[in-house]
Scaffold this motif. Structure first.
Motif, PDB file in Angstrom:
ATOM      1  N   LYS A  14       3.015 -10.650  -3.923  1.00  0.00           N
ATOM      2  CA  LYS A  14       1.958  -9.809  -4.465  1.00  0.00           C
ATOM      3  C   LYS A  14       2.205  -9.419  -5.913  1.00  0.00           C
ATOM      4  CE  LYS A  14      -0.574  -5.577  -3.605  1.00  0.00           C
ATOM      5  NZ  LYS A  14      -0.673  -4.365  -2.790  1.00  0.00           N
ATOM      6  N   ARG A  15       3.452  -8.986  -6.223  1.00  0.00           N
ATOM      7  CA  ARG A  15       3.739  -8.440  -7.545  1.00  0.00           C
ATOM      8  C   ARG A  15       4.567  -9.343  -8.450  1.00  0.00           C
ATOM      9  NH1 ARG A  15       5.715  -2.614  -5.473  1.00  0.00           N
ATOM     10  NH2 ARG A  15       3.816  -2.042  -4.384  1.00  0.00           N
ATOM     11  N   GLY A  16       5.265 -10.291  -7.883  1.00  0.00           N
ATOM     12  CA  GLY A  16       6.124 -11.144  -8.690  1.00  0.00           C
ATOM     13  C   GLY A  16       7.556 -10.660  -8.742  1.00  0.00           C
ATOM     14  N   SER A  17       7.811  -9.451  -8.251  1.00  0.00           N
ATOM     15  CA  SER A  17       9.190  -8.946  -8.183  1.00  0.00           C
ATOM     16  C   SER A  17       9.325  -8.090  -6.928  1.00  0.00           C
ATOM     17  CB  SER A  17       9.531  -8.114  -9.416  1.00  0.00           C
ATOM     18  OG  SER A  17       8.763  -6.937  -9.423  1.00  0.00           O
ATOM     19  N   VAL A  18      10.538  -7.991  -6.440  1.00  0.00           N
ATOM     20  CA  VAL A  18      10.775  -7.237  -5.236  1.00  0.00           C
ATOM     21  C   VAL A  18      11.110  -5.786  -5.571  1.00  0.00           C
ATOM     22  CG1 VAL A  18      12.221  -7.040  -3.180  1.00  0.00           C
ATOM     23  CG2 VAL A  18      11.541  -9.287  -4.017  1.00  0.00           C
ATOM     24  N   ILE A  19      11.953  -5.598  -6.568  1.00  0.00           N
ATOM     25  CA  ILE A  19      12.383  -4.258  -6.971  1.00  0.00           C
ATOM     26  C   ILE A  19      11.591  -3.867  -8.205  1.00  0.00           C
ATOM     27  CG2 ILE A  19      14.317  -2.861  -7.735  1.00  0.00           C
ATOM     28  CD1 ILE A  19      16.130  -4.780  -6.206  1.00  0.00           C
ATOM     29  N   GLU A  20      11.056  -2.677  -8.184  1.00  0.00           N
ATOM     30  CA  GLU A  20      10.234  -2.225  -9.312  1.00  0.00           C
ATOM     31  C   GLU A  20      11.090  -1.654 -10.406  1.00  0.00           C
ATOM     32  OE1 GLU A  20       7.664   0.520  -7.412  1.00  0.00           O
ATOM     33  OE2 GLU A  20       6.537  -1.065  -6.455  1.00  0.00           O
TER      34      GLU A  20
END
Length: 89
Positions: free
Chosen positions: A83-89
């Protein structure tokens, strides 16, 4: 009688695992592959529990719980990455 039911159930869940692996490899896009991986770990939990019932051992329940936790975390991480391209924000 229960032994026959366990053997039939083991065969059916093994077939479900094979079909999940097929969908995991051939899946047309990433969400299908994530769903196949989610179904695969659920079927792996079922196989481990059935194996524990067949062998009459309670040791397999702990490994099934570990697979459940790791599978849930893996599914969430893959979904966030998709969804976002990364797991950790």
């Amino acid at each position: 009688m229960i032994e026959i039911a366990l053997q039939i159930t083991l065969a059916m869940v093994t077939l479900a695992v094979v079909l999940n692996i097929y969908r995991l490899i051939k899946g047309p896009d990433a969400p299908d592959r994530i769903l196949a991986l989610d179904s695969l770990y659920i079927n792996a939990i079922a196989l481990i529990i059935l194996l524990g019932m067949t062998l009459g051992s309670r040791m397999y329940i702990e490994s099934a719980l570990l697979i459940a936790v790791m599978g849930f975390v893996g599914t969430v991480a893959l979904s966030k990455h998709l969804k976002r391209g990364s797991v950790i924000e």
